[in-house]
Write an enzyme that holds these catalytic residues in place. Structure first.
Site, short mmCIF file in Angstrom:
data_model
loop_
_atom_site.label_atom_id
_atom_site.label_comp_id
_atom_site.label_asym_id
_atom_site.label_seq_id
_atom_site.Cartn_x
_atom_site.Cartn_y
_atom_site.Cartn_z
N ARG A 13 -76.88 -45.40 25.53
CA ARG A 13 -77.21 -45.58 24.10
C ARG A 13 -77.14 -44.24 23.37
O ARG A 13 -76.24 -44.01 22.58
CB ARG A 13 -78.60 -46.23 23.97
CG ARG A 13 -78.93 -46.74 22.58
CD ARG A 13 -79.41 -45.68 21.60
NE ARG A 13 -80.57 -44.93 22.07
CZ ARG A 13 -81.02 -43.84 21.48
NH1 ARG A 13 -80.41 -43.33 20.42
NH2 ARG A 13 -82.06 -43.19 21.97
N CYS A 238 -77.53 -37.49 17.81
CA CYS A 238 -77.81 -38.53 16.81
C CYS A 238 -76.85 -38.34 15.65
O CYS A 238 -76.71 -37.23 15.14
CB CYS A 238 -79.25 -38.42 16.33
SG CYS A 238 -79.63 -39.62 15.04
#
Ligand code: HMG
Ligand code: MG
Length: 300
Positions: A13, A238
């Site tokens: 992820r 991110c």
């Protein structure tokens, strides 16, 4: 203090959400199937977020559907809102995570709402998770600093942790999203948090942008933290924290734990194989020093 350490593998992820290249389902599934054989007990498979915001995670449901599930592994997903939760439930995720920030700037940029609004949204997810019997994990991003707002105070982190526990999270993972924290900061933050929470309620999620992740994790270990998030081959970042690099490499973390005589139940060689597979698929070199050393390819 316990000798057992839990590793929360976030590579599929956190690692893959930040890749510029769109990865096919088969590659993601193969990565998770290789991770299945390492001894990991918790793997974050993907996220159910807007595909306009994070296109790399758009195929998370298909990935959940195709992995070779093991009964003793919990396959987790990020869920920012009710729609994400419903998709995660349909995909048969074993646990879900809500993700808040300690800073307003990052909350706005990452999930398009204030911290207060995010907690309101998460309340709905928490209710549904409880009704469905799914464990709920919480994240707090920007525990040391925010790319938009600057330094974060421990008080800000503690407030959001408390709100996430009030919603029923069994654990809150403390994210050094941009990887700038140093051991002194982590020590001071944890010292403050541990006056309110137990070490078993907290996990550390260290990005390694400034090379401090292992030192920060060691500080966490000294203070009794026993759950750490990490990413195979050190993949990650991110999309809403420009320049932030991947999480600490799981391989390097396992090497550290082995050296300290702590038990994670993870087979380092198999982990290196999984890292090598995904690096080949992405055509990039590993960020793990241990994997590099073992391959004999360390820079001279
Ligand atoms: P928004 O635009 O404010 O939401 O986004 P909205 O409710 O107005 O919906 C807009 C559109 O998105 C609609 O579609 C919705 O259906 C769709 P349209 O009508 O325009 O076609 N939508 C969804 N689609 C799929 N799944 C959903 C979903 N929700 C709405 N769940 C939202 C708000 C939260 C959805 C958006 O901001 C978002 O998806 N953000 C994701 C951010 C993200 O994934 N960031 C990376 C993960 S966090 C991280 O990496 C940090 C961490 O690792 C810890 C650390 O390192 O600190 C965890
Ligand atoms: Mg992260």
């Amino acid at each position: 203090m316990s000798d057992e350490v839990t590793i929360f593998e976030v590579g599929p992820r956190d690692g893959l959400q930040n890749e510029s290249r769109q990865l096919g389902i088969e590659t993601k599934v193969e990565l998770i199937n290789l991770l299945n054989k390492t001894g990991l007990k918790k793997i974050e498979v993907g996220s159910f977020v807007s595909p306009k915001w994070v296109p790399q995670m758009a195929n998370s449901a298909d990935v959940f559907g195709a992995i070779d599930r093991q009964d003793d592994i919990r396959y987790a997903a990020l869920t920012p809102n009710l729609k994400g939760f419903e998709d995660a439930l349909n995909a048969k995720a074993d646990e879900v995570a809500i993700f808040a920030a300690a800073s307003e700037g990052f909350s706005q940029k990452n999930i398009n709402c204030s911290i207060k609004e995010s907690i309101e949204r998460f309340k709905l997810v928490a209710e549904q998770a409880q009704q469905s019997g799914l464990p709920l994990r919480g994240y707090v991003s920007c525990i040391a600093a925010c790319p938009y707002d600057g330094a974060t105070l421990p008080r800000q982190v503690a407030q959001v942790c408390q709100q996430l526990f009030d919603l029923g999270c069994y654990e809150v993972s403390l994210g050094d999203t941009i990887g700038v924290a140093t051991p002194k900061q982590i020590r001071e933050l944890l010292a403050a948090l541990l006056t309110e929470f137990k070490p078993q309620q907290l996990a550390l999620h260290c990005h390694d942008t400034y090379g401090q992740a292992l030192a920060n994790i060691n500080t966490g270990l000294e203070l009794g933290i026993r759950t750490f998030d990490s990413s195979v081959a050190g993949l990650g970042g991110c999309p809403y924290a420009q320049g932030a690099s991947g999480n600490v490499a799981t391989e390097d973390l396992i090497y550290l734990l082995n050296g300290l005589g702590l038990h994670s139940g993870i087979d380092l060689d198999r982990l290196i194989e999984a890292g090598s597979f995904i690096c080949q698929a992405l055509d990039r070199s590993t960020q793990s020093k241990v994997a590099l050393a073992r391959s004999g390819n360390q820079a001279s």
